[in-house]
Write a protein that holds these residues in place. Sequence first.
Motif, PDB file in Angstrom:
ATOM      1  N   ARG A   1       0.758  -1.100  -0.206  1.00  9.76           N
ATOM      2  CA  ARG A   1      -0.061  -0.067   0.187  1.00  9.76           C
ATOM      3  C   ARG A   1       0.876   1.110   0.139  1.00  9.76           C
ATOM      4  N   LEU A   2       1.916   1.354   0.905  1.00  3.68           N
ATOM      5  CA  LEU A   2       2.646   2.283   0.847  1.00  3.68           C
ATOM      6  C   LEU A   2       3.738   2.259  -0.316  1.00  3.68           C
ATOM      7  N   GLY A   3       4.056   1.440  -0.951  1.00  6.85           N
ATOM      8  CA  GLY A   3       5.015   1.366  -2.101  1.00  6.85           C
ATOM      9  C   GLY A   3       6.381   1.207  -1.891  1.00  6.85           C
ATOM     10  N   VAL A   4       6.912   0.520  -0.540  1.00  7.54           N
ATOM     11  CA  VAL A   4       8.066   0.415   0.012  1.00  7.54           C
ATOM     12  C   VAL A   4       8.373  -0.956   0.025  1.00  7.54           C
ATOM     13  N   SER A   5       9.723  -1.294   0.377  1.00  3.60           N
ATOM     14  CA  SER A   5      10.127  -2.778   0.843  1.00  3.60           C
ATOM     15  C   SER A   5       9.442  -2.953   2.190  1.00  3.60           C
ATOM     16  N   ARG A   6       9.420  -4.305   2.504  1.00  5.99           N
ATOM     17  CA  ARG A   6       9.288  -4.603   3.893  1.00  5.99           C
ATOM     18  C   ARG A   6      10.315  -4.258   4.593  1.00  5.99           C
ATOM     19  N   THR A   7      11.546  -4.134   4.376  1.00  5.03           N
ATOM     20  CA  THR A   7      12.956  -3.738   5.150  1.00  5.03           C
ATOM     21  C   THR A   7      12.676  -2.535   5.521  1.00  5.03           C
ATOM     22  N   SER A   8      12.171  -1.448   4.724  1.00  6.33           N
ATOM     23  CA  SER A   8      12.100  -0.178   5.014  1.00  6.33           C
ATOM     24  C   SER A   8      10.889   0.110   5.801  1.00  6.33           C
ATOM     25  N   LEU A   9       9.784  -0.682   5.639  1.00  7.83           N
ATOM     26  CA  LEU A   9       8.690  -0.616   6.524  1.00  7.83           C
ATOM     27  C   LEU A   9       8.954  -1.212   7.921  1.00  7.83           C
TER      28      LEU A   9
END
Length: 244
Positions: free
Chosen positions: A43-51
């Motif tokens: 949904r945020l358009g980011v990697s799971r690491t960044s999340l």
Amino acid sequence: MTAQRVKAVKIADQVVETLQDWFRTGDLTPGMRLPPERELAARLGVSRTSLRDALRQLELLGYLDARQGNGTYVRQPDGEAMSQPFRTLVRALPQNATDLLEFRRLLEPEVAALAAERLTARGRAALQASLQRQRALPDHSALLGREDARFHDVLAQEAGNTVVLRVLETLRDLLSDVRAISLPAAGSSRTVDDHERIIQAVLAQDRDGARQAMRAHLDDVAQTYARAVEQLRSPGPHPLPDLS
């Protein structure tokens, strides 16, 4: 035109800002469970690491509560959560405890003055009841320490400033931690006497009197703490004071 370097913003920091916007707009509210990590990252358009990095930051700030095996929930930051990032500093550098007491002396006399000015009927009753409870409790009582904290909370609430209230919650939480680490809780009749002088000035809606009474009380706390630190440096038993 002079070239200027644009500071890069980490993706995790951008995620933190986005989620904080969601808190402010009500898209995320206390008690709500976050969507699964994979779904939220998409949904945020980011990697799971960044999340994950962003969620760790928000957990430290007190916005999230990660429950093992049960997901991550939104929470309302409180004094305990907000104090967490500073606790390591307090443990590592004892001087920070003295600095915290000094900061408290700068702030709380004005809180007492505001409480005197803005005193409500509810606050009046709460302060009177608090004093009665403090007088009824035995010296060196753990209950007295908790009642002491409640007394300061009432003053902060009566001051009517939510930012000040949150700052004092954080400050008291840090000082409570300092006491638990360095100074065993030890209530004293002298502290209750100080509180009575503050309460009487607030009940009389005497701004200057409340300010002066609180300043005198915190001066005494700081001096007692300094003596306690000296005792810790010497051999033998060390009866130590309360920092409430």
